[in-house]
Design a protein around this motif. Sequence first.
Motif, PDB file in Angstrom:
ATOM      1  N   ASN A   1     -81.528  -1.162  -8.128  1.00  0.00           N
ATOM      2  CA  ASN A   1     -81.428   0.059  -7.321  1.00  0.00           C
ATOM      3  C   ASN A   1     -79.997   0.306  -6.850  1.00  0.00           C
ATOM      4  OD1 ASN A   1     -84.207   0.709  -7.467  1.00  0.00           O
ATOM      5  ND2 ASN A   1     -84.652  -0.779  -5.851  1.00  0.00           N
ATOM      6  N   GLY A   2     -79.068   0.081  -7.769  1.00  0.00           N
ATOM      7  CA  GLY A   2     -77.665   0.344  -7.467  1.00  0.00           C
ATOM      8  C   GLY A   2     -76.964  -0.764  -6.718  1.00  0.00           C
ATOM      9  N   LYS A   3     -77.663  -1.838  -6.385  1.00  0.00           N
ATOM     10  CA  LYS A   3     -77.068  -2.944  -5.637  1.00  0.00           C
ATOM     11  C   LYS A   3     -77.093  -4.218  -6.476  1.00  0.00           C
ATOM     12  CE  LYS A   3     -78.676  -1.077  -1.205  1.00  0.00           C
ATOM     13  NZ  LYS A   3     -79.492  -1.364   0.016  1.00  0.00           N
ATOM     14  N   PRO A   4     -76.188  -5.182  -6.187  1.00  0.00           N
ATOM     15  CA  PRO A   4     -76.218  -6.458  -6.909  1.00  0.00           C
ATOM     16  C   PRO A   4     -77.556  -7.163  -6.720  1.00  0.00           C
ATOM     17  CG  PRO A   4     -74.169  -6.214  -5.672  1.00  0.00           C
ATOM     18  CD  PRO A   4     -75.061  -5.091  -5.246  1.00  0.00           C
ATOM     19  N   THR A   5     -78.059  -7.766  -7.771  1.00  0.00           N
ATOM     20  CA  THR A   5     -79.346  -8.457  -7.713  1.00  0.00           C
ATOM     21  C   THR A   5     -79.215  -9.763  -6.946  1.00  0.00           C
ATOM     22  OG1 THR A   5     -80.045  -7.512  -9.826  1.00  0.00           O
ATOM     23  CG2 THR A   5     -81.177  -9.506  -9.091  1.00  0.00           C
ATOM     24  N   VAL A   6     -80.095  -9.964  -6.003  1.00  0.00           N
ATOM     25  CA  VAL A   6     -80.155 -11.214  -5.238  1.00  0.00           C
ATOM     26  C   VAL A   6     -81.385 -11.982  -5.708  1.00  0.00           C
ATOM     27  CG1 VAL A   6     -80.374 -12.256  -2.953  1.00  0.00           C
ATOM     28  CG2 VAL A   6     -79.016 -10.162  -3.259  1.00  0.00           C
ATOM     29  N   CYS A   7     -81.164 -13.212  -6.164  1.00  0.00           N
ATOM     30  CA  CYS A   7     -82.261 -14.009  -6.721  1.00  0.00           C
ATOM     31  C   CYS A   7     -82.486 -15.247  -5.855  1.00  0.00           C
ATOM     32  CB  CYS A   7     -81.932 -14.418  -8.158  1.00  0.00           C
ATOM     33  SG  CYS A   7     -83.287 -15.232  -9.017  1.00  0.00           S
ATOM     34  N   PRO A   8     -83.463 -15.237  -4.967  1.00  0.00           N
ATOM     35  CA  PRO A   8     -83.694 -16.388  -4.086  1.00  0.00           C
ATOM     36  C   PRO A   8     -84.143 -17.614  -4.864  1.00  0.00           C
ATOM     37  CG  PRO A   8     -85.522 -14.839  -3.957  1.00  0.00           C
ATOM     38  CD  PRO A   8     -84.472 -14.172  -4.783  1.00  0.00           C
ATOM     39  N   GLY A   9     -83.469 -18.742  -4.614  1.00  0.00           N
ATOM     40  CA  GLY A   9     -83.860 -19.998  -5.258  1.00  0.00           C
ATOM     41  C   GLY A   9     -83.424 -20.131  -6.697  1.00  0.00           C
ATOM     42  N   GLY A  10     -82.621 -19.193  -7.189  1.00  0.00           N
ATOM     43  CA  GLY A  10     -82.201 -19.277  -8.581  1.00  0.00           C
ATOM     44  C   GLY A  10     -80.914 -18.521  -8.829  1.00  0.00           C
ATOM     45  N   MET A  11     -80.424 -18.616 -10.062  1.00  0.00           N
ATOM     46  CA  MET A  11     -79.216 -17.902 -10.470  1.00  0.00           C
ATOM     47  C   MET A  11     -79.489 -17.223 -11.808  1.00  0.00           C
ATOM     48  SD  MET A  11     -76.261 -20.755  -9.616  1.00  0.00           S
ATOM     49  CE  MET A  11     -74.935 -19.647 -10.105  1.00  0.00           C
ATOM     50  N   ILE A  12     -79.088 -15.950 -11.918  1.00  0.00           N
ATOM     51  CA  ILE A  12     -79.220 -15.203 -13.167  1.00  0.00           C
ATOM     52  C   ILE A  12     -77.858 -15.171 -13.856  1.00  0.00           C
ATOM     53  CG2 ILE A  12     -79.726 -12.961 -14.204  1.00  0.00           C
ATOM     54  CD1 ILE A  12     -81.658 -12.454 -11.881  1.00  0.00           C
ATOM     55  N   HIS A  13     -77.849 -15.555 -15.133  1.00  0.00           N
ATOM     56  CA  HIS A  13     -76.623 -15.577 -15.928  1.00  0.00           C
ATOM     57  C   HIS A  13     -76.779 -14.565 -17.058  1.00  0.00           C
ATOM     58  CE1 HIS A  13     -75.951 -19.498 -13.914  1.00  0.00           C
ATOM     59  NE2 HIS A  13     -77.263 -19.623 -14.106  1.00  0.00           N
ATOM     60  N   HIS A  14     -75.847 -13.646 -17.170  1.00  0.00           N
ATOM     61  CA  HIS A  14     -75.996 -12.528 -18.102  1.00  0.00           C
ATOM     62  C   HIS A  14     -74.669 -12.311 -18.828  1.00  0.00           C
ATOM     63  CE1 HIS A  14     -77.792  -8.198 -18.653  1.00  0.00           C
ATOM     64  NE2 HIS A  14     -77.536  -8.811 -19.794  1.00  0.00           N
ATOM     65  N   TRP A  15     -74.668 -12.553 -20.132  1.00  0.00           N
ATOM     66  CA  TRP A  15     -73.457 -12.437 -20.933  1.00  0.00           C
ATOM     67  C   TRP A  15     -73.749 -11.683 -22.215  1.00  0.00           C
ATOM     68  CZ3 TRP A  15     -68.715 -14.281 -19.312  1.00  0.00           C
ATOM     69  CH2 TRP A  15     -68.722 -15.136 -18.187  1.00  0.00           C
ATOM     70  N   VAL A  16     -72.731 -11.035 -22.754  1.00  0.00           N
ATOM     71  CA  VAL A  16     -72.843 -10.371 -24.043  1.00  0.00           C
ATOM     72  C   VAL A  16     -71.600 -10.735 -24.862  1.00  0.00           C
ATOM     73  CG1 VAL A  16     -71.732  -8.235 -23.225  1.00  0.00           C
ATOM     74  CG2 VAL A  16     -73.220  -8.179 -25.239  1.00  0.00           C
ATOM     75  N   GLY A  17     -71.796 -10.926 -26.162  1.00  0.00           N
ATOM     76  CA  GLY A  17     -70.684 -11.263 -27.035  1.00  0.00           C
ATOM     77  C   GLY A  17     -70.864 -10.617 -28.391  1.00  0.00           C
ATOM     78  N   VAL A  18     -69.767 -10.445 -29.099  1.00  0.00           N
ATOM     79  CA  VAL A  18     -69.826  -9.833 -30.422  1.00  0.00           C
ATOM     80  C   VAL A  18     -68.848 -10.541 -31.348  1.00  0.00           C
ATOM     81  CG1 VAL A  18     -68.103  -8.074 -29.819  1.00  0.00           C
ATOM     82  CG2 VAL A  18     -69.708  -7.647 -31.696  1.00  0.00           C
ATOM     83  N   VAL A  19     -69.210 -10.597 -32.634  1.00  0.00           N
ATOM     84  CA  VAL A  19     -68.376 -11.214 -33.653  1.00  0.00           C
ATOM     85  C   VAL A  19     -68.435 -10.339 -34.897  1.00  0.00           C
ATOM     86  CG1 VAL A  19     -70.207 -12.627 -34.678  1.00  0.00           C
ATOM     87  CG2 VAL A  19     -67.841 -13.443 -34.740  1.00  0.00           C
ATOM     88  N   PHE A  20     -67.389 -10.403 -35.723  1.00  0.00           N
ATOM     89  CA  PHE A  20     -67.352  -9.646 -36.973  1.00  0.00           C
ATOM     90  C   PHE A  20     -67.368 -10.617 -38.144  1.00  0.00           C
ATOM     91  CE2 PHE A  20     -64.853  -7.578 -40.429  1.00  0.00           C
ATOM     92  CZ  PHE A  20     -65.711  -6.505 -40.676  1.00  0.00           C
ATOM     93  N   ILE A  21     -68.209 -10.311 -39.145  1.00  0.00           N
ATOM     94  CA  ILE A  21     -68.332 -11.177 -40.321  1.00  0.00           C
ATOM     95  C   ILE A  21     -67.851 -10.389 -41.533  1.00  0.00           C
ATOM     96  CG2 ILE A  21     -69.855 -12.672 -41.646  1.00  0.00           C
ATOM     97  CD1 ILE A  21     -71.798 -12.632 -39.276  1.00  0.00           C
ATOM     98  N   PRO A  22     -66.615 -10.609 -41.968  1.00  0.00           N
ATOM     99  CA  PRO A  22     -66.058  -9.809 -43.073  1.00  0.00           C
ATOM    100  C   PRO A  22     -66.763 -10.099 -44.397  1.00  0.00           C
ATOM    101  CG  PRO A  22     -64.601 -11.642 -42.540  1.00  0.00           C
ATOM    102  CD  PRO A  22     -65.669 -11.628 -41.490  1.00  0.00           C
ATOM    103  N   GLY A  23     -66.938  -9.048 -45.190  1.00  0.00           N
ATOM    104  CA  GLY A  23     -67.529  -9.197 -46.511  1.00  0.00           C
ATOM    105  C   GLY A  23     -69.027  -9.386 -46.522  1.00  0.00           C
ATOM    106  N   ALA A  24     -69.654  -9.454 -45.351  1.00  0.00           N
ATOM    107  CA  ALA A  24     -71.097  -9.706 -45.278  1.00  0.00           C
ATOM    108  C   ALA A  24     -71.869  -8.402 -45.336  1.00  0.00           C
ATOM    109  CB  ALA A  24     -71.435 -10.457 -44.000  1.00  0.00           C
ATOM    110  N   LYS A  25     -73.139  -8.503 -45.703  1.00  0.00           N
ATOM    111  CA  LYS A  25     -74.082  -7.401 -45.669  1.00  0.00           C
ATOM    112  C   LYS A  25     -75.119  -7.676 -44.591  1.00  0.00           C
ATOM    113  CE  LYS A  25     -72.021  -5.513 -49.153  1.00  0.00           C
ATOM    114  NZ  LYS A  25     -71.182  -4.299 -48.965  1.00  0.00           N
ATOM    115  N   LEU A  26     -75.783  -6.642 -44.169  1.00  0.00           N
ATOM    116  CA  LEU A  26     -76.803  -6.791 -43.129  1.00  0.00           C
ATOM    117  C   LEU A  26     -77.865  -7.803 -43.546  1.00  0.00           C
ATOM    118  CD1 LEU A  26     -78.015  -5.899 -40.424  1.00  0.00           C
ATOM    119  CD2 LEU A  26     -79.146  -4.017 -41.643  1.00  0.00           C
ATOM    120  N   ASP A  27     -78.271  -7.782 -44.810  1.00  0.00           N
ATOM    121  CA  ASP A  27     -79.289  -8.719 -45.284  1.00  0.00           C
ATOM    122  C   ASP A  27     -78.812 -10.168 -45.187  1.00  0.00           C
ATOM    123  OD1 ASP A  27     -81.057  -6.698 -45.784  1.00  0.00           O
ATOM    124  OD2 ASP A  27     -80.635  -6.590 -47.942  1.00  0.00           O
ATOM    125  N   ASP A  28     -77.501 -10.383 -45.362  1.00  0.00           N
ATOM    126  CA  ASP A  28     -76.965 -11.743 -45.244  1.00  0.00           C
ATOM    127  C   ASP A  28     -77.150 -12.280 -43.824  1.00  0.00           C
ATOM    128  OD1 ASP A  28     -75.986 -11.679 -47.912  1.00  0.00           O
ATOM    129  OD2 ASP A  28     -74.177 -10.649 -47.255  1.00  0.00           O
TER     130      ASP A  28
END
Length: 308
Positions: free
Chosen positions: A111-138
């Motif tokens: 709701n527009g505010k940072p998430t507060v998680c009682p008793g736990g921690m939420i870890h959220h990451w995104v990453g991207v890599v490029f694979i030259p010469g590859a096809k989607l099926d590979d």
Amino acid sequence: MAPGERFGRQMRQLADKLLAATLLVSALLLTSVSCAQSTPAASPDPARLRSETVAVFDRYVRQTNERDEIELKRGSALLWIDSLPETQRSEAYAALKRGEVQIHQLSTPDNGKPTVCPGGMIHHWVGVVFIPGAKLDDVLAVLEDYDHQSTYYSPDVERSKIESRDGDHFRVFLRFHRHKVITVVLDTEHEVHYFHDAPARAHSRSSAVRIAEVENPGKSYEREKRPGDDGGFLWRMETWWRMEERDGGVYVQSEAASLTRDIPTGLGWLVGPFVTSIPKETLAFTLDATRKAVMARPRSNPKAEITR
């Protein structure tokens, strides 16, 4: 008593006192070593997964799913780096072409505010890599080859197998091995769905439906701790993958949200490095290992090149 005899007697008495002092110090040192050896190393208290912690994470995942679906329906600018300013975006694409992994930390607001998680921690990451010469099926051939992921992703994945498959729906078993100050082994089961969005695009959605910490792994008497009543090093794990073929290769993006225990007071040096750095490091390793596994495979039949 002659002066020479008196001096000799004094020297013998001094020697006896020095010997007694040396024996006393040695005894104290041995006692200290014995006590240190008999005292167990510091370890975190067992953590219990609470219902309110699960509720917050489940809501976090629902909101992340909603954002993911909106972006997928848009059908363009599907990589997180596409949202960067032009100069930074160009630099990120250049880094991908050099074989680097581009990682970014995310946070889904509540709701527009940072998430507060009682008793736990939420870890959220995104990453991207490029694979030259590859096809989607590979790429799909590697990602869906769960029986061999213990080879592709070793040492992070120790065991892997497909438990069942129905078309693009998989149920898989993975044994994770994590080490950062301490070593943790986890038996996990995942429900994975793949979706073919276009000839050059696909995505998948994975949920860990069972996570159990393994005690005494690799020994004849190893056992699983009861899920949610363990060290709390991984309680939940949700993953979103996107694959897009263009620019003479395939861009592979992985986004992961996980739930762990919070850091217990006084044991930040022991638990902190594990729960805070392992999610990012694991994602970077997974993407790089995916790139290497795809590039090591025989390539699929060439298709018409799709340009960006």
